[in-house]
Write a protein that holds these residues in place. Structure first.
Motif, PDB file in Angstrom:
ATOM      1  N   PHE A  42       0.827  -1.203   0.000  1.00 56.83           N
ATOM      2  CA  PHE A  42       0.000   0.000   0.000  1.00 56.83           C
ATOM      3  C   PHE A  42       0.868   1.262   0.000  1.00 56.83           C
ATOM      4  CE2 PHE A  42      -2.398   3.213   2.465  1.00 56.83           C
ATOM      5  CZ  PHE A  42      -3.413   3.412   1.543  1.00 56.83           C
ATOM      6  N   ALA A  45       2.445   1.636  -3.349  1.00 57.01           N
ATOM      7  CA  ALA A  45       1.546   1.966  -4.456  1.00 57.01           C
ATOM      8  C   ALA A  45       0.986   3.366  -4.350  1.00 57.01           C
ATOM      9  CB  ALA A  45       0.406   0.949  -4.516  1.00 57.01           C
ATOM     10  N   ASN A  46       0.861   3.922  -3.123  1.00 58.39           N
ATOM     11  CA  ASN A  46       0.310   5.272  -3.074  1.00 58.39           C
ATOM     12  C   ASN A  46       1.400   6.338  -3.078  1.00 58.39           C
ATOM     13  OD1 ASN A  46       1.218   5.482  -0.485  1.00 58.39           O
ATOM     14  ND2 ASN A  46      -0.787   5.635   0.459  1.00 58.39           N
ATOM     15  N   PHE A 129      -3.234   3.308 -11.389  1.00 61.23           N
ATOM     16  CA  PHE A 129      -2.518   3.684 -10.169  1.00 61.23           C
ATOM     17  C   PHE A 129      -1.485   4.743 -10.523  1.00 61.23           C
ATOM     18  CE2 PHE A 129      -3.987  -0.628  -9.459  1.00 61.23           C
ATOM     19  CZ  PHE A 129      -4.626  -0.485  -8.250  1.00 61.23           C
ATOM     20  N   ASN A 131       0.519   6.557  -8.973  1.00 61.56           N
ATOM     21  CA  ASN A 131       1.807   6.697  -8.315  1.00 61.56           C
ATOM     22  C   ASN A 131       2.749   5.542  -8.559  1.00 61.56           C
ATOM     23  OD1 ASN A 131       1.790   9.238  -7.018  1.00 61.56           O
ATOM     24  ND2 ASN A 131       0.158   8.479  -5.703  1.00 61.56           N
ATOM     25  N   ILE A 132       2.288   4.531  -9.323  1.00 60.16           N
ATOM     26  CA  ILE A 132       3.209   3.444  -9.630  1.00 60.16           C
ATOM     27  C   ILE A 132       3.916   3.798 -10.928  1.00 60.16           C
ATOM     28  CG2 ILE A 132       3.418   0.985 -10.054  1.00 60.16           C
ATOM     29  CD1 ILE A 132       1.063   0.506  -8.377  1.00 60.16           C
ATOM     30  N   TYR A 551       0.083  13.050   2.712  1.00 57.50           N
ATOM     31  CA  TYR A 551      -0.409  11.817   3.335  1.00 57.50           C
ATOM     32  C   TYR A 551      -0.905  12.056   4.745  1.00 57.50           C
ATOM     33  CZ  TYR A 551       2.001  10.094  -0.658  1.00 57.50           C
ATOM     34  OH  TYR A 551       2.401   9.899  -1.938  1.00 57.50           O
TER      35      TYR A 551
ATOM     36  N   ALA B 171      -6.688   7.257   1.067  1.00 54.55           N
ATOM     37  CA  ALA B 171      -6.104   6.086   0.431  1.00 54.55           C
ATOM     38  C   ALA B 171      -6.450   6.112  -1.055  1.00 54.55           C
ATOM     39  CB  ALA B 171      -6.610   4.808   1.087  1.00 54.55           C
ATOM     40  N   ILE B 172      -7.691   6.407  -1.358  1.00 56.02           N
ATOM     41  CA  ILE B 172      -8.112   6.479  -2.760  1.00 56.02           C
ATOM     42  C   ILE B 172      -7.369   7.614  -3.465  1.00 56.02           C
ATOM     43  CG2 ILE B 172     -10.073   6.978  -4.273  1.00 56.02           C
ATOM     44  CD1 ILE B 172     -10.281   4.276  -3.135  1.00 56.02           C
ATOM     45  N   GLY B 174      -4.465   8.767  -2.747  1.00 60.57           N
ATOM     46  CA  GLY B 174      -3.073   8.388  -2.950  1.00 60.57           C
ATOM     47  C   GLY B 174      -2.909   7.361  -4.055  1.00 60.57           C
ATOM     48  N   LEU B 175      -3.844   6.411  -4.119  1.00 61.16           N
ATOM     49  CA  LEU B 175      -3.690   5.340  -5.107  1.00 61.16           C
ATOM     50  C   LEU B 175      -4.087   5.809  -6.501  1.00 61.16           C
ATOM     51  CD1 LEU B 175      -5.065   2.254  -3.168  1.00 61.16           C
ATOM     52  CD2 LEU B 175      -2.708   2.755  -3.739  1.00 61.16           C
ATOM     53  N   PHE B 176      -5.189   6.542  -6.597  1.00 69.29           N
ATOM     54  CA  PHE B 176      -5.733   6.833  -7.921  1.00 69.29           C
ATOM     55  C   PHE B 176      -5.642   8.307  -8.297  1.00 69.29           C
ATOM     56  CE2 PHE B 176      -8.160   3.241  -6.155  1.00 69.29           C
ATOM     57  CZ  PHE B 176      -7.692   2.262  -6.998  1.00 69.29           C
TER      58      PHE B 176
END
Lengths: 615, 364
Positions: A42, A45-46, A129, A131-132, A551, B171-172, B174-176
């Motif tokens: 996690f 990925a973020n 995604f 940030n990947i 974050y 979280a969403i 950050g991920l998307f």
């Protein structure tokens, strides 16, 4: 925290009739490993690992890597920990199972991470995604495979995770005292690495302000903004030694008790001296910290002011207010209207003339929110106040009230605070204003805590109906909590407005209310030291480490869940509050302690039980 | 108050006897003011004829479509409240995740020929994906965040839910990414038709139909199946239900899953109506749906449906009806104020809802 509260010796002392407890459960270790892998995936990925990879904290290890290593170590430690000791069972003996538990968790986590790496190396997922990016595995820095190609990288990750998990698991083989020392050393190294800029600045500042030779210490500890090898060794050794000393058993009498036994005059002398040193230190603080750190401290101070206010509403009176930002906004807008020459009123007063009106306006706002919700309890109250907060923000923002509040453009050119001819311009000077108000708020909090109304709040928090039946005037108690809380938030708003110099409705988002709530919950509800530390850490730290900003609320959310599940009383709890939340645990611990004491009387050779843990 | 021997006496009682009417009087004042504002506003705007009859009817249709989305979300709140007596604050985020899933799946499907040739089959696939993902998220939430806290004071899981809500949002994000995601257009759903003088957009019709089907399905599920009966039993009395051999943990998990699936469906419908979604989209609809749940009487599924439709209409009509009538400029900017005012007024004056089944002051 029953498992901490009952040291193994107590249970051993409780007698030979106890059943032996089971050791580390390997299935639990595997599950923890899966969770650890999930967490690692996690944060990769973020984009956290990448965002944090620019800040080196210990030698070449960046904060991003430290986070991944920390996940492996932390979960390995948990996985190697023997399960909670239940009533009637003896503590399990440490052995190979602790090591295997840690190893297993580390290996599972490493495997999960490896699968993730293979997946993102083979598939292009950036469209979903964001940030990947390719630089994680495929291209130049190859962050997640530590600069290696995929094959060696996977082996490295897997091996590292397993080794770290195992290492953390073996910690449980140490005696508790040594284990604590090791943990303290690790913690302090991380802390010093994370706060590198603060420590360096403080050491340099002390040298320039006080002419003490402290700057060379900074040069020894840090190299290029990260802890050097010598720094790690020094910090770790100091923390290790201090922890061992602290738990050495030959404990001296606590300082406070020794002070109490001094004669009256010397006691007064000590008190005055301590106060003088404290004031001197605080007076010099902004100069030592420099302008950037003072600014950070000021922001934390404003939130601390609000948190102290919310602490009265939520912590003392037990009324969960999610629209607390409304009072902050009322304070800020009142100040801005009165002291900005460009507001709709165009008065351009000095700050201090506006203060009575800030008090008045926030008190009225507190009454207006408090009165309709008098008959509500718990979660409904929270939602209604949330509604009030949003209504306030939307009204400040609206075109309808634009002639008064300036709509989305807000109010600009708010004048600085002046004390006589001196203008408090710049963060270092402003610190004193904030400090003054925080001191005032702390005094109010302590004064109210043990007052008649404070006890009424506590009674109401514990059980409203019973409190009412016992003659607590619920109407007065609730309204006064709202009013006092609103006034403190109003002060916060007033300071905020003058500090920023211009205010916009977007600053008064619901997110502010949540931040303040997180501060008091993590710090410890109804506990002033907890709130202070909470504000410094939770608001100050993200300001200090700018890459956290993105974050921040993710971490707040996670912290709220974590705290409520594991430590609802907060990290620095107030005793009374903790008791409410852990009544059963407390009763059980008391029973066990009593029983151990009885056994000890029967068998004098048994080791003496220590004072039950800090919980 | 009847003067009998039980009437409190003494200085404190006198003080309180003076205070309570003050508070009550204030509340009555608020009540009267609210009604007066609504009446004056409505009267003025109806007299001024600023909107034609057609426009009013459009607003009603839009309100119903929006209201059915709220109703679907409200069902999740109300079911969880019925069983656990706590507000699942993170439910709005479950809904948002449904809408996000809807975006990604429909974005992928829009590249295939299926989107043009079989639009309803494609949408059905998207719907199933949304419902599954949302149900899974709701299950995870229950397992990780709420189950360990069962039996603690009600505020503890509520604060956890606030934390979960923000965690999921960010979280969403950050991920998307934080950007707004625009749903691909569905050609088969563009255009409108007229029915009884109401001009109905096809999308709105689809939304209303899907929502009604879902609610009917839910009603049958709760009333007619064994699992539904277990849910009702657990809602009534957990301990007794456990003694009757009902797996309470599983039933509660099922409640979360069903509520999550409905929120996921609502997410897709929301995406179809409004066209875009971002990580913060769940917050406002979540709060509004909660209002709808309370309006209908929390814990009562039928009430949630009614409350959703009412709130959707109020939100769509309110600004034009009341605020324009009061000569407030750019009234549509204040549409959320109307919704929040509705929330506050409902919670203060009618916490038991229209159908008035449960009491909000229950001891928790």
């Amino acid at each position: 925290m029953a498992e901490q509260a009952i040291p193994a010796e107590v249970l051993e002392a409780a007698g030979p009739t106890l059943l032996p407890a089971r050791g580390v459960d390997l299935r639990r270790s595997a599950r923890l490993g899966l969770t650890a892998g999930g967490v690692a995936v996690f944060v990769s990925a973020n984009g956290m690992v990448e965002a944090f990879s620019k800040r080196d904290i210990v030698g070449p290890i960046s904060l991003g890597y430290a986070m991944l290593l920390g996940v492996a170590l932390g979960f390995g430690y948990l996985a190697g920990r023997p399960p909670q000791v239940l009533q009637g069972f003896a503590a399990p003996r440490p052995g190979w199972r602790n090591l295997v538990g840690g190893l297993l968790a580390g290996a599972v986590a490493g495997a999960v991470m490896a699968v993730f790496l293979v997946l993102i190396a083979t598939f292009e997922v950036r469209r979903i995604f964001l940030n990947i990016g390719p630089e994680l595995v495929r291209e130049a820095p190859r962050l997640l495979t530590v600069g290696q190609d995929l094959g060696p990288g996977l082996a490295l990750i897997f091996g590292l995770a397993t080794a770290l998990g195992g290492l953390a698991g073996t910690l449980h083989l140490l005696r508790e005292r040594w284990r604590r020392a090791v943990l303290a050393a690790v913690l302090w190294v991380v802390l010093f690495g994370l706060l590198a800029s603060v420590v360096i600045q403080v050491l340099r500042g002390i040298q320039t302000q006080l002419r003490l030779w402290t700057a060379p210490i900074a040069d020894v500890l840090y190299a290029g903004g990260a802890l050097s090898v010598a720094g790690v060794a020094l910090v770790a050794a100091a923390a290790f030694g201090a922890s061992l000393l602290r738990t050495s058993g030959r404990r001296r009498r606590p300082l406070r008790r020794r002070l109490d036994q001094l004669p009256d005059t010397s006691r007064r002398l000590v008190r005055v001296a301590v106060l003088a040193v404290l004031l001197l230190g605080l007076g010099l603080l902004p100069q030592i910290l420099g302008s950037f750190l003072s600014e950070v401290l000021n922001i934390a101070g404003i939130f601390l002011l609000m948190a102290l206010g919310l602490n009265i509403v939520v912590g003392f009176a037990g009324l969960l207010d999610l629209g607390y930002v409304a009072f902050f906004a009322v304070g800020a807008y009142t100040t801005a209207l009165l002291i900005s020459p460009q507001s709709s009123l165009g008065l351009g007063w000095v700050f201090w003339a506006a203060v009575p009106f800030v008090i008045l306006a926030s008190a009225v706002a507190g009454l207006m929110v408090g009165t309709p919700v008098l008959r509500m309890r718990g979660d409904y109250l929270a939602i209604v106040t949330l509604g009030f907060g949003e209504i306030a923000r939307l009204l400040f923002l609206s075109d309808w009230l634009k002639p008064v509040f300036g709509g989305a453009q807000g109010i600009i050119r708010i004048r600085d605070i002046t004390i006589g001819p001196v203008e408090l311009r710049g963060p270092q000077a402003f610190f004193y204003a904030i400090f003054l108000f925080v001191l005032l708020a702390t005094y109010i909090t302590y004064a109210l805590q043990d007052s008649r109304i404070g006890r009424a709040w506590a009674a109401m928090r514990e059980d409203e109906s019973v409190a009412e039946a016992m003659g607590v005037n619920i109407v007065v108690a609730k309204l006064s909590a709202f009013v006092v809380g609103a006034m403190l938030a109003g002060f916060g708003g007033a300071l905020f407005a003058t500090k920023i110099g211009s205010i916009f409705p977007h600053s008064f988002n619901v997110i502010v209310s949540i931040t303040v709530l997180v501060v008091i919950i993590v710090g410890g509800m109804a506990s002033v030291p907890g709130v202070v530390v909470g504000a410094l850490v939770l608001v100050g730290l993200p300001e200090l480490l700018r890459e956290f900003e993105e974050y921040r609320f993710l971490l707040y959310g996670a912290l709220l869940i974590f705290m409520m599940v594991n430590r609802p009383e907060g990290f620095i709890p107030s005793g009374r509050r903790a008791q409410e939340l852990h009544e059963e645990d407390m009763a059980q611990d008391a029973w066990l302690r009593e029983r151990a004491a009885d056994e000890r009387e029967a068998d004098v050779t048994a080791p003496a039980p220590r004072k039950a843990g800090e919980g | 108050m009847a003067q009998n021997s039980l009437t409190p006496k003494g200085p404190l009682a006198t003080k309180r006897a003076l205070q309570l009417p003050l508070v009550d009087g204030f509340l009555w004042l608020v009540r009267i003011a609210a009604i007066a504002v609504i009446l004056v506003g409505a009267y003025n705007s109806l007299i001024s004829m600023r909107l034609s009859g057609q426009q009013w009817r459009d607003l009603v249709v839009f309100g119903l479509a929006q209201g059915s989305v709220y109703a679907l979300i409200a069902l999740g709140y109300t079911m969880v409240y019925g069983v656990l007596r706590f507000i699942n604050f993170a439910h709005g985020e479950v809904f948002m995740i449904g809408a996000m899933t809807g975006f990604f799946v429909s974005d992928a499907l829009a590249r295939t020929p299926l989107w043009l040739t079989q639009p309803f089959l494609a949408l059905l696939i998207v719907l199933i994906c949304c419902m599954t993902v949302s149900a899974l998220v709701a299950l995870l939430l229950e397992r990780v965040a709420y189950r360990p806290l069962r039996g603690l004071p009600r505020l503890v899981p509520f604060i956890t839910a606030i934390g979960a809500s923000f965690f999921l949002q960010y979280a969403i994000a950050g991920l998307f990414g934080v950007g707004v995601k625009s749903y691909p257009g569905v050609p088969a759903l563009s255009g409108s038709f007229t029915f009884l003088g109401f001009r109905i957009l096809k999308v709105h019709l689809l939304v209303i139909v899907v929502a009604v089907v879902m609610m009917a399905g839910l009603y049958l599920y709760i009333e007619k199946t064994k699992a539904g009966r277990a849910m009702r039993a657990v809602a009534e009395d957990q301990e007794t239900a456990r003694l009757m051999g009902i797996d309470v943990d599983q039933t509660i998990a099922r409640v979360f899953a069903v509520g999550g699936a409905l929120a996921g469906a609502a997410g897709l419908l929301f995406g179809l109506v409004f066209g875009n979604v971002n990580f913060f989209s769940g917050f406002l609809p979540g709060i509004k749906a909660f209002t709808a749940a309370v309006l209908g009487g929390i814990g009562n599924p039928i009430g949630a449906m009614l409350g959703g439709l009412t709130l959707g209409s109020v939100e769509s009509l309110g600004p034009s009806l009341v605020l324009v009538g009061l000569d407030i400029p750019s009234a549509h900017q204040l549409k959320d104020v109307v919704a929040f005012a509705a929330l506050v007024l409902v919670l203060i004056f009618r916490p038991t809802g229209i159908l008035g089944e449960r009491v909000s002051e229950e001891r928790g």
